[in-house]
Design a protein around this motif. Structure first.
Motif, PDB file in Angstrom:
ATOM      1  N   TYR B 117       9.669   2.848  -6.556  1.00 38.68           N
ATOM      2  CA  TYR B 117       9.549   1.494  -7.104  1.00 38.68           C
ATOM      3  C   TYR B 117       8.203   1.352  -7.791  1.00 38.68           C
ATOM      4  O   TYR B 117       7.318   2.198  -7.639  1.00 38.68           O
ATOM      5  N   GLU B 118       8.086   0.268  -8.556  1.00 38.31           N
ATOM      6  CA  GLU B 118       6.847   0.005  -9.283  1.00 38.31           C
ATOM      7  C   GLU B 118       5.944  -0.840  -8.387  1.00 38.31           C
ATOM      8  O   GLU B 118       6.337  -1.929  -7.959  1.00 38.31           O
ATOM      9  N   TYR B 119       4.760  -0.331  -8.075  1.00 36.44           N
ATOM     10  CA  TYR B 119       3.862  -1.088  -7.188  1.00 36.44           C
ATOM     11  C   TYR B 119       2.868  -1.858  -8.026  1.00 36.44           C
ATOM     12  O   TYR B 119       2.216  -1.309  -8.908  1.00 36.44           O
ATOM     13  N   ASP B 120       2.765  -3.169  -7.750  1.00 36.39           N
ATOM     14  CA  ASP B 120       1.870  -4.008  -8.544  1.00 36.39           C
ATOM     15  C   ASP B 120       0.992  -4.872  -7.641  1.00 36.39           C
ATOM     16  O   ASP B 120       0.519  -5.915  -8.036  1.00 36.39           O
ATOM     17  N   GLY B 121       0.786  -4.418  -6.401  1.00 35.39           N
ATOM     18  CA  GLY B 121       0.036  -5.247  -5.446  1.00 35.39           C
ATOM     19  C   GLY B 121      -1.436  -4.899  -5.414  1.00 35.39           C
ATOM     20  O   GLY B 121      -1.992  -4.422  -6.411  1.00 35.39           O
ATOM     21  N   GLN B 123      -4.683  -2.999  -5.133  1.00 32.11           N
ATOM     22  CA  GLN B 123      -4.881  -1.605  -5.528  1.00 32.11           C
ATOM     23  C   GLN B 123      -5.590  -0.849  -4.406  1.00 32.11           C
ATOM     24  O   GLN B 123      -6.776  -0.495  -4.496  1.00 32.11           O
ATOM     25  N   ASP B 124      -4.862  -0.608  -3.329  1.00 31.18           N
ATOM     26  CA  ASP B 124      -5.425   0.087  -2.188  1.00 31.18           C
ATOM     27  C   ASP B 124      -4.305   0.818  -1.462  1.00 31.18           C
ATOM     28  O   ASP B 124      -3.228   0.267  -1.256  1.00 31.18           O
ATOM     29  N   CYS B 125      -4.563   2.089  -1.107  1.00 28.04           N
ATOM     30  CA  CYS B 125      -3.500   2.905  -0.511  1.00 28.04           C
ATOM     31  C   CYS B 125      -2.980   2.310   0.789  1.00 28.04           C
ATOM     32  O   CYS B 125      -1.788   2.386   1.080  1.00 28.04           O
ATOM     33  N   VAL B 126      -3.897   1.735   1.599  1.00 23.97           N
ATOM     34  CA  VAL B 126      -3.461   1.215   2.895  1.00 23.97           C
ATOM     35  C   VAL B 126      -2.459   0.072   2.692  1.00 23.97           C
ATOM     36  O   VAL B 126      -1.423  -0.001   3.351  1.00 23.97           O
ATOM     37  N   ALA B 127      -2.778  -0.810   1.712  1.00 27.92           N
ATOM     38  CA  ALA B 127      -1.876  -1.926   1.427  1.00 27.92           C
ATOM     39  C   ALA B 127      -0.554  -1.415   0.883  1.00 27.92           C
ATOM     40  O   ALA B 127       0.524  -1.842   1.308  1.00 27.92           O
ATOM     41  N   ALA B 128      -0.622  -0.456  -0.050  1.00 34.42           N
ATOM     42  CA  ALA B 128       0.599   0.065  -0.665  1.00 34.42           C
ATOM     43  C   ALA B 128       1.461   0.788   0.366  1.00 34.42           C
ATOM     44  O   ALA B 128       2.692   0.711   0.340  1.00 34.42           O
ATOM     45  N   ALA B 129       0.804   1.498   1.285  1.00 33.36           N
ATOM     46  CA  ALA B 129       1.549   2.278   2.275  1.00 33.36           C
ATOM     47  C   ALA B 129       2.353   1.384   3.215  1.00 33.36           C
ATOM     48  O   ALA B 129       3.295   1.830   3.852  1.00 33.36           O
ATOM     49  N   MET B 130       1.956   0.097   3.285  1.00 35.72           N
ATOM     50  CA  MET B 130       2.685  -0.814   4.164  1.00 35.72           C
ATOM     51  C   MET B 130       4.008  -1.256   3.563  1.00 35.72           C
ATOM     52  O   MET B 130       4.878  -1.759   4.261  1.00 35.72           O
ATOM     53  N   LEU B 131       4.143  -1.116   2.242  1.00 35.88           N
ATOM     54  CA  LEU B 131       5.385  -1.523   1.587  1.00 35.88           C
ATOM     55  C   LEU B 131       6.321  -0.320   1.516  1.00 35.88           C
ATOM     56  O   LEU B 131       6.243   0.481   0.594  1.00 35.88           O
ATOM     57  N   ASP B 133       6.389   2.546   2.916  1.00 37.99           N
ATOM     58  CA  ASP B 133       5.658   3.813   2.808  1.00 37.99           C
ATOM     59  C   ASP B 133       5.106   4.079   1.416  1.00 37.99           C
ATOM     60  O   ASP B 133       4.831   5.221   1.062  1.00 37.99           O
ATOM     61  N   GLY B 134       4.966   3.055   0.612  1.00 39.18           N
ATOM     62  CA  GLY B 134       4.349   3.239  -0.697  1.00 39.18           C
ATOM     63  C   GLY B 134       5.334   3.529  -1.789  1.00 39.18           C
ATOM     64  O   GLY B 134       6.501   3.836  -1.531  1.00 39.18           O
ATOM     65  N   PRO B 135       4.885   3.433  -3.038  1.00 41.18           N
ATOM     66  CA  PRO B 135       5.790   3.562  -4.179  1.00 41.18           C
ATOM     67  C   PRO B 135       6.289   4.977  -4.439  1.00 41.18           C
ATOM     68  O   PRO B 135       7.283   5.162  -5.126  1.00 41.18           O
ATOM     69  N   LYS B 136       5.618   5.995  -3.876  1.00 41.81           N
ATOM     70  CA  LYS B 136       6.049   7.376  -4.131  1.00 41.81           C
ATOM     71  C   LYS B 136       7.417   7.645  -3.516  1.00 41.81           C
ATOM     72  O   LYS B 136       7.714   7.183  -2.406  1.00 41.81           O
ATOM     73  N   GLY B 137       8.242   8.408  -4.223  1.00 35.59           N
ATOM     74  CA  GLY B 137       9.535   8.786  -3.681  1.00 35.59           C
ATOM     75  C   GLY B 137       9.367   9.542  -2.378  1.00 35.59           C
ATOM     76  O   GLY B 137      10.089   9.343  -1.417  1.00 35.59           O
TER      77      GLY B 137
END
Lengths: 195, 326
Positions: B117-121, B123-131, B133-137
């Motif tokens: 998915y496209e992450y637009d939140g 800009q921090d890995c910890v925050a992104a990882a909570m969604l 597990d992050g935008p990476k497949g």
């Protein structure tokens, strides 16, 4: 006999009726800062007692032997702060030497006795009330004992507060402030003690 | 007029002088004897206060080292040089420590890996990882939002143009801050001498790895079979190099079908035999696991450069030190 009664009244007045923290609202910073545990509160009280008693006597001498003869009473605040700062430095050295654990527990609040307005306050009140040297000494000791009494009582309450269920927004300092306010109201009850 | 200034000056100055003298006397009288070693150790430490040693700053480490609680080699930033100096101060022998370097174990940049998915939140890995597990497949992959970059006190880690974190080996001091900061636990401290690393930590099945990333470890175990030194541990669909056993022969990296194993081929060594020193003992020939040494007993031996992998085992065995690795 009248003089002894006067000394006793001054002690009573400075400990209970005109308690520096709960009636005059001086020295609130260490009161809130070092009141998490009774043992450190006692240590802080002892340090403040020492500084206050000595500062009372020395500032009395400074006032009447230096400031007034030279006509520079307007330098009172600076001169008194100088005395207090030197005393605090001395106390810091003694505590660091004799009790490293107390030194660590008091932390930054120990050098901050310098700016504890209760210490400066007692010195200035002594001069304003035109006490002689003995009364000055007892007023200083009484004020410090009042400070110790308040901080130790407060620390005892705070130790218990740790284990009570407090609403989340009030935890920590908010509840401490409320407690301090209630203690102050309680100490109002002493107001009519001395006419 | 002048006495109005003079009297305060003299009286307050005099008071200051008296108190100062009193305090100076008291400080002598109440002087605290501190361990001079603490000061000396503090002097030789780098002073970065990074906390990489596990103590609160350089002062904390100095006190612990002087008390004998911390190992002399405890400072990862100062490395061997500082360890030696501390050992000299304490009068103990310094153990040789293998210098380390941080490595980001992911190559799944925007060319190699797909996003789910496209992450637009934030800009921090910890925050992104909570969604989710992050935008990476791949849920193990580097998110490239720079949490490690901000954690690094030495400016030694950066997000490259393809969106994954890369360590600058020259600046890295192996303090371990990024290792802690990475929410994906992607960063590992490896021996600086190591030239072969598995750059993938995905424990997914091979098919799932392939779907998300071109350069992931698919668990084929070809490397395990290729390794002549038993230096690859295979667990949970993932190959992992045992740096104690690895000799940097780079054969696993050659064989890896997805190139998930990185090897620094530019720095690959090759053995060469000095014919003047060679006595034809055949020890090197027996030691070579790649049949890269030719020669009969009592004759000069030669290295077949196309077969040599630079593992260096022959040089270890040679009794006359005739083999050099270059």
């Amino acid at each position: 006999m009248d003089y002894i009664l006067k000394v006793f009244l001054i002690l009573l007045s400075s400990i209970l009726v005109n308690n520096f923290i709960l009636a005059r609202f001086l020295g609130i910073c260490p009161f809130l800062g070092v009141s998490k545990r009774v043992t450190t509160a006692v240590g802080m009280g002892a340090a403040v007692t020492f500084v206050m008693a000595l500062a009372s006597v020395i500032t009395y001498i400074v006032q009447y032997a230096i400031l007034e003869p030279f006509g520079i009473e307007y330098m009172q605040t600076i001169a008194f702060i100088l005395v207090i700062a030197a005393l605090v430095q001395f106390v810091e050295m003694v505590i660091q030497k004799t009790s490293p654990t107390l030194y660590k527990a008091l932390g930054v609040y120990l050098p901050l006795i310098t700016t504890n307005c209760a210490v400066l306050g007692v010195a200035i009140i002594n001069i304003q009330e035109k006490f002689d040297l003995i009364l000055t000494l007892f007023n200083g000791i009484g004020g410090a004992l009042g400070f110790t009494l308040a901080i130790v009582l407060f620390a005892g309450i705070r130790e218990r507060l740790e284990f009570s269920s407090i609403p989340k927004p009030l935890r920590g300092f908010p509840i401490a402030f409320i407690t301090a306010g209630l203690m102050s109201v309680a100490f109002l009850g002493f107001q009519g003690l001395i006419k | 007029m002048i006495d109005k200034i003079l009297w305060p000056l003299v009286s307050l100055g005099g008071m200051g002088l008296v108190f100062g003298a009193g305090l100076a006397f008291a400080s002598k009288k109440f002087a605290i004897e501190t361990d001079p070693k603490v000061e000396e150790i503090r002097e030789v430490l780098p002073g970065a206060n990074c906390g990489g040693c596990g103590y609160p700053g350089c002062d904390g480490f100095a006190a612990a080292a002087a008390a004998g609680e911390a190992p002399v080699s405890g400072c990862p930033v100062g490395g061997a040089a500082v360890a030696e100096k501390i050992a000299a101060i304490l009068g103990v022998s310094s153990p040789t420590v293998e210098p380390k370097v941080a490595r980001v174990r992911c190559q799944g940049d925007c060319n190699n890996a797909v996003n789910k998915y496209e992450y637009d939140g934030i800009q921090d890995c910890v925050a992104a990882a909570m969604l989710a597990d992050g935008p990476k497949g791949c849920k193990y992959g580097c998110l490239g939002l720079g949490t490690c970059v901000r954690a690094c006190p030495f400016d030694a880690i950066h997000i490259n143009e393809n969106g994954i974190a890369v360590v600058d080996r020259d600046k890295c001091t192996a303090c371990g801050k990024c290792v802690v900061a990475c929410p994906k636990k992607l960063i590992e401290l490896i021996p600086r001498s190591s030239q072969v690393q598995v750059l993938c930590i995905s424990q997914d099945k091979g098919k799932d790895v392939r779907a998300n990333c071109k350069v992931g470890c698919i668990g084929c175990q070809i490397c395990v079979k290729a390794c002549q030194f038993d230096a690859i541990d295979f667990k949970n669909n993932l190959a992992k190099i045992n740096y104690d056993k690895c000799v940097n022969c780079m054969v696993c990296a050659e064989k890896c079908p997805t190139k998930a194993i990185f090897a620094d081929f530019a720095n690959r060594k090759a053995a060469s035999i000095d014919p003047d020193k060679c006595i034809g003992c055949t020890l090197c020939k027996k030691a070579c696991k790649f049949d890269a040494i030719e020669g009969e007993r009592k004759e000069k031996h030669v290295v077949l450069q196309d077969k040599c992998t630079g593992c260096g085992q022959c040089a270890v065995k040679c009794p006359t030190k005739a083999i050099t690795m270059a």
